[in-house]
Motif scaffolding. Structure first.
Motif, PDB file in Angstrom:
ATOM      1  N   VAL A  68       0.872  -1.179   0.000  1.00  0.00           N
ATOM      2  CA  VAL A  68       0.000   0.000   0.000  1.00  0.00           C
ATOM      3  C   VAL A  68       0.907   1.227   0.000  1.00  0.00           C
ATOM      4  CG1 VAL A  68      -1.927   1.178   1.118  1.00  0.00           C
ATOM      5  CG2 VAL A  68      -1.685  -1.318   1.346  1.00  0.00           C
ATOM      6  N   GLU A  69       0.918   1.926  -1.112  1.00  0.00           N
ATOM      7  CA  GLU A  69       1.840   3.055  -1.293  1.00  0.00           C
ATOM      8  C   GLU A  69       1.220   4.028  -2.272  1.00  0.00           C
ATOM      9  OE1 GLU A  69       4.302   5.743  -1.199  1.00  0.00           O
ATOM     10  OE2 GLU A  69       5.159   4.053  -0.106  1.00  0.00           O
ATOM     11  N   ASP A  70       1.100   5.313  -1.876  1.00  0.00           N
ATOM     12  CA  ASP A  70       0.484   6.304  -2.755  1.00  0.00           C
ATOM     13  C   ASP A  70       1.465   6.899  -3.764  1.00  0.00           C
ATOM     14  OD1 ASP A  70       0.739   9.419  -1.057  1.00  0.00           O
ATOM     15  OD2 ASP A  70       1.594   7.531  -0.373  1.00  0.00           O
ATOM     16  N   GLU A  71       2.759   6.745  -3.556  1.00  0.00           N
ATOM     17  CA  GLU A  71       3.741   7.220  -4.535  1.00  0.00           C
ATOM     18  C   GLU A  71       3.947   6.121  -5.561  1.00  0.00           C
ATOM     19  OE1 GLU A  71       7.322   9.132  -3.123  1.00  0.00           O
ATOM     20  OE2 GLU A  71       6.372   9.402  -1.162  1.00  0.00           O
ATOM     21  N   GLU A  72       3.491   6.363  -6.783  1.00  0.00           N
ATOM     22  CA  GLU A  72       3.489   5.329  -7.814  1.00  0.00           C
ATOM     23  C   GLU A  72       4.881   4.761  -8.094  1.00  0.00           C
ATOM     24  OE1 GLU A  72       2.162   4.710 -12.456  1.00  0.00           O
ATOM     25  OE2 GLU A  72       1.307   6.379 -11.337  1.00  0.00           O
ATOM     26  N   ALA A  73       5.897   5.612  -8.131  1.00  0.00           N
ATOM     27  CA  ALA A  73       7.253   5.135  -8.409  1.00  0.00           C
ATOM     28  C   ALA A  73       7.739   4.181  -7.317  1.00  0.00           C
ATOM     29  CB  ALA A  73       8.215   6.311  -8.555  1.00  0.00           C
ATOM     30  N   VAL A  74       7.456   4.513  -6.062  1.00  0.00           N
ATOM     31  CA  VAL A  74       7.859   3.645  -4.953  1.00  0.00           C
ATOM     32  C   VAL A  74       7.086   2.335  -5.015  1.00  0.00           C
ATOM     33  CG1 VAL A  74       7.957   3.398  -2.437  1.00  0.00           C
ATOM     34  CG2 VAL A  74       8.495   5.608  -3.493  1.00  0.00           C
ATOM     35  N   SER A  75       5.794   2.420  -5.274  1.00  0.00           N
ATOM     36  CA  SER A  75       4.963   1.222  -5.365  1.00  0.00           C
ATOM     37  C   SER A  75       5.478   0.279  -6.458  1.00  0.00           C
ATOM     38  CB  SER A  75       3.508   1.618  -5.653  1.00  0.00           C
ATOM     39  OG  SER A  75       2.698   0.476  -5.740  1.00  0.00           O
ATOM     40  N   ALA A  92      -2.190  -1.475  -3.677  1.00  0.00           N
ATOM     41  CA  ALA A  92      -3.256  -0.493  -3.458  1.00  0.00           C
ATOM     42  C   ALA A  92      -2.592   0.871  -3.337  1.00  0.00           C
ATOM     43  CB  ALA A  92      -4.044  -0.823  -2.200  1.00  0.00           C
ATOM     44  N   ALA A  93      -3.248   1.897  -3.863  1.00  0.00           N
ATOM     45  CA  ALA A  93      -2.675   3.240  -3.871  1.00  0.00           C
ATOM     46  C   ALA A  93      -2.983   4.035  -2.613  1.00  0.00           C
ATOM     47  CB  ALA A  93      -3.164   4.010  -5.094  1.00  0.00           C
ATOM     48  N   ASN A  94      -3.884   3.521  -1.773  1.00  0.00           N
ATOM     49  CA  ASN A  94      -4.239   4.229  -0.543  1.00  0.00           C
ATOM     50  C   ASN A  94      -4.955   3.263   0.390  1.00  0.00           C
ATOM     51  OD1 ASN A  94      -7.156   4.323  -1.193  1.00  0.00           O
ATOM     52  ND2 ASN A  94      -6.483   5.745  -2.792  1.00  0.00           N
ATOM     53  N   GLY A  95      -5.277   3.734   1.584  1.00  0.00           N
ATOM     54  CA  GLY A  95      -5.912   2.886   2.579  1.00  0.00           C
ATOM     55  C   GLY A  95      -7.305   2.418   2.193  1.00  0.00           C
ATOM     56  N   VAL A  96      -8.059   3.275   1.504  1.00  0.00           N
ATOM     57  CA  VAL A  96      -9.404   2.908   1.064  1.00  0.00           C
ATOM     58  C   VAL A  96      -9.324   1.738   0.085  1.00  0.00           C
ATOM     59  CG1 VAL A  96     -11.470   3.719  -0.147  1.00  0.00           C
ATOM     60  CG2 VAL A  96     -10.306   5.232   1.480  1.00  0.00           C
ATOM     61  N   ASP A  97      -8.437   1.852  -0.908  1.00  0.00           N
ATOM     62  CA  ASP A  97      -8.247   0.757  -1.877  1.00  0.00           C
ATOM     63  C   ASP A  97      -7.732  -0.503  -1.190  1.00  0.00           C
ATOM     64  OD1 ASP A  97      -9.032   2.524  -3.852  1.00  0.00           O
ATOM     65  OD2 ASP A  97      -7.000   2.862  -4.620  1.00  0.00           O
ATOM     66  N   ALA A  98      -6.861  -0.326  -0.190  1.00  0.00           N
ATOM     67  CA  ALA A  98      -6.290  -1.476   0.525  1.00  0.00           C
ATOM     68  C   ALA A  98      -7.384  -2.276   1.226  1.00  0.00           C
ATOM     69  CB  ALA A  98      -5.249  -1.005   1.544  1.00  0.00           C
ATOM     70  N   ASP A 115       2.953   2.334   3.427  1.00  0.00           N
ATOM     71  CA  ASP A 115       3.374   3.672   3.814  1.00  0.00           C
ATOM     72  C   ASP A 115       2.483   4.097   4.983  1.00  0.00           C
ATOM     73  OD1 ASP A 115       4.532   6.162   3.882  1.00  0.00           O
ATOM     74  OD2 ASP A 115       3.786   6.811   1.941  1.00  0.00           O
ATOM     75  N   LEU A 116       2.998   4.938   5.847  1.00  0.00           N
ATOM     76  CA  LEU A 116       2.219   5.379   7.003  1.00  0.00           C
ATOM     77  C   LEU A 116       1.282   6.524   6.679  1.00  0.00           C
ATOM     78  CD1 LEU A 116       4.842   5.096   9.832  1.00  0.00           C
ATOM     79  CD2 LEU A 116       2.651   3.947   9.734  1.00  0.00           C
ATOM     80  N   VAL A 117       1.749   7.481   5.887  1.00  0.00           N
ATOM     81  CA  VAL A 117       0.957   8.674   5.607  1.00  0.00           C
ATOM     82  C   VAL A 117       0.433   8.577   4.178  1.00  0.00           C
ATOM     83  CG1 VAL A 117       0.988  11.193   5.466  1.00  0.00           C
ATOM     84  CG2 VAL A 117       2.360  10.014   7.195  1.00  0.00           C
ATOM     85  N   GLY A 124      -1.679   4.335   6.993  1.00  0.00           N
ATOM     86  CA  GLY A 124      -1.105   3.003   7.094  1.00  0.00           C
ATOM     87  C   GLY A 124      -1.328   2.412   8.473  1.00  0.00           C
ATOM     88  N   LEU A 125      -1.233   3.240   9.507  1.00  0.00           N
ATOM     89  CA  LEU A 125      -1.517   2.752  10.865  1.00  0.00           C
ATOM     90  C   LEU A 125      -2.958   2.267  10.985  1.00  0.00           C
ATOM     91  CD1 LEU A 125       0.266   5.251  13.295  1.00  0.00           C
ATOM     92  CD2 LEU A 125       0.735   2.821  13.011  1.00  0.00           C
ATOM     93  N   ASP A 126      -3.886   2.985  10.360  1.00  0.00           N
ATOM     94  CA  ASP A 126      -5.294   2.584  10.406  1.00  0.00           C
ATOM     95  C   ASP A 126      -5.483   1.186   9.819  1.00  0.00           C
ATOM     96  OD1 ASP A 126      -6.035   5.065  11.492  1.00  0.00           O
ATOM     97  OD2 ASP A 126      -6.486   5.923   9.520  1.00  0.00           O
ATOM     98  N   ILE A 127      -4.965   0.986   8.613  1.00  0.00           N
ATOM     99  CA  ILE A 127      -5.179  -0.328   7.992  1.00  0.00           C
ATOM    100  C   ILE A 127      -4.360  -1.412   8.681  1.00  0.00           C
ATOM    101  CG2 ILE A 127      -5.959   0.544   5.761  1.00  0.00           C
ATOM    102  CD1 ILE A 127      -3.152  -0.087   4.658  1.00  0.00           C
ATOM    103  N   GLY A 128      -3.176  -1.053   9.178  1.00  0.00           N
ATOM    104  CA  GLY A 128      -2.382  -2.031   9.931  1.00  0.00           C
ATOM    105  C   GLY A 128      -3.146  -2.533  11.140  1.00  0.00           C
ATOM    106  N   ARG A 129      -3.743  -1.616  11.892  1.00  0.00           N
ATOM    107  CA  ARG A 129      -4.542  -1.995  13.069  1.00  0.00           C
ATOM    108  C   ARG A 129      -5.735  -2.867  12.671  1.00  0.00           C
ATOM    109  NH1 ARG A 129      -4.684   3.734  14.308  1.00  0.00           N
ATOM    110  NH2 ARG A 129      -2.813   4.233  15.463  1.00  0.00           N
ATOM    111  N   GLU A 130      -6.450  -2.436  11.628  1.00  0.00           N
ATOM    112  CA  GLU A 130      -7.636  -3.174  11.186  1.00  0.00           C
ATOM    113  C   GLU A 130      -7.290  -4.594  10.732  1.00  0.00           C
ATOM    114  OE1 GLU A 130      -9.703  -0.991   8.112  1.00  0.00           O
ATOM    115  OE2 GLU A 130      -9.592   0.854   9.300  1.00  0.00           O
ATOM    116  N   PHE A 131      -6.256  -4.711   9.910  1.00  0.00           N
ATOM    117  CA  PHE A 131      -5.909  -6.016   9.352  1.00  0.00           C
ATOM    118  C   PHE A 131      -5.372  -6.946  10.436  1.00  0.00           C
ATOM    119  CE2 PHE A 131      -5.053  -4.060   4.868  1.00  0.00           C
ATOM    120  CZ  PHE A 131      -6.372  -3.649   4.801  1.00  0.00           C
ATOM    121  N   LEU A 132      -4.603  -6.395  11.381  1.00  0.00           N
ATOM    122  CA  LEU A 132      -4.100  -7.221  12.488  1.00  0.00           C
ATOM    123  C   LEU A 132      -5.239  -7.658  13.421  1.00  0.00           C
ATOM    124  CD1 LEU A 132      -0.737  -5.462  13.336  1.00  0.00           C
ATOM    125  CD2 LEU A 132      -1.022  -7.849  12.635  1.00  0.00           C
ATOM    126  N   ALA A 133      -6.242  -6.818  13.599  1.00  0.00           N
ATOM    127  CA  ALA A 133      -7.395  -7.215  14.413  1.00  0.00           C
ATOM    128  C   ALA A 133      -8.139  -8.369  13.744  1.00  0.00           C
ATOM    129  CB  ALA A 133      -8.332  -6.021  14.622  1.00  0.00           C
TER     130      ALA A 133
END
Length: 192
Positions: A68-75, A92-98, A115-117, A124-133
């Motif tokens: 999950v990374e919004d910077e296309e080159a990094v992704s 995924a390009a963002n948390g919603v897509d993830a 990515d965190l931001v 990234g923290l939001d989806i990390g928490r959700e997916f780990l739960a």
């Protein structure tokens, strides 16, 4: 959209600080702003290593990684690196897509690299928490231009997460991926 995240200087500050440097800023109305970056001198070394000099079998894998990374080159770079080492990669390009990718593939995803931001109000923290739960055995690696200390200060970082500061090398990424997949959950670690 189109205006950036406003985190460029924070990223630069994190990188410079991690390398024991500092930034000098001078700004004058009507004349502009000057940033000077100072880094400690380093002894010259021969950095030319052939690919044969590295043990690349450690990096190989077959697991599925959600990037999950919004910077296309990094992704793209992360996806190519992981795919070349045998991993299946979902992006995924963002948390919603993830969240949507997770909904369709949750049972086959072994690792989240995020990515965190990110834009769209889901970090990234939001989806990390959700997916780990949802799946506590999931491996999680966060990447960011912020330092690990700054992230820890934000609080509520899930256990079992690893942190890689940007910019990172292929070797940094692959070592973190293979280590996290081999170890499973544990304390938050920094690859820095």
């Amino acid at each position: 959209v189109g205006k950036g995240t406003g985190l460029g200087l924070s990223t630069v500050f994190g990188i410079v600080s991690q390398h024991k440097g500092w930034i000098d800023l001078q700004s004058e109305l009507g004349k502009g702003t000057t940033f000077r970056f100072y880094l400690p001198a380093a002894a010259a070394t021969d950095l030319r290593l052939s690919i044969e000099d590295k043990n690349t079998t450690f990096f190989q894998g077959h697991e599925t990684v959600l990037v999950v990374e919004d910077e296309e080159a990094v992704s793209r770079m992360v996806e190519r690196t992981l795919t070349a080492s045998g991993y299946s990669v979902l992006t995924a390009a963002n948390g919603v897509d993830a969240r949507e990718v997770w909904r369709k593939n949750r049972d086959r995803i072994d690792l989240l690299v995020s990515d965190l931001v990110m834009p769209n109000g889901v970090s990234g923290l939001d989806i990390g928490r959700e997916f780990l739960a949802d799946r506590p055995e999931l491996g999680v690696i966060f990447v960011s231009g912020y330092t690990a200390d700054v992230i820890r200060d934000e609080g509520d970082v899930p256990e079992g997460c690893q942190f890689i500061p940007k910019p990172f090398t292929r070797e940094d990424l692959m070592t973190a991926v293979r280590t996290r997949l081999n170890q499973g959950n544990g304390e938050m670690e920094s690859a820095a």
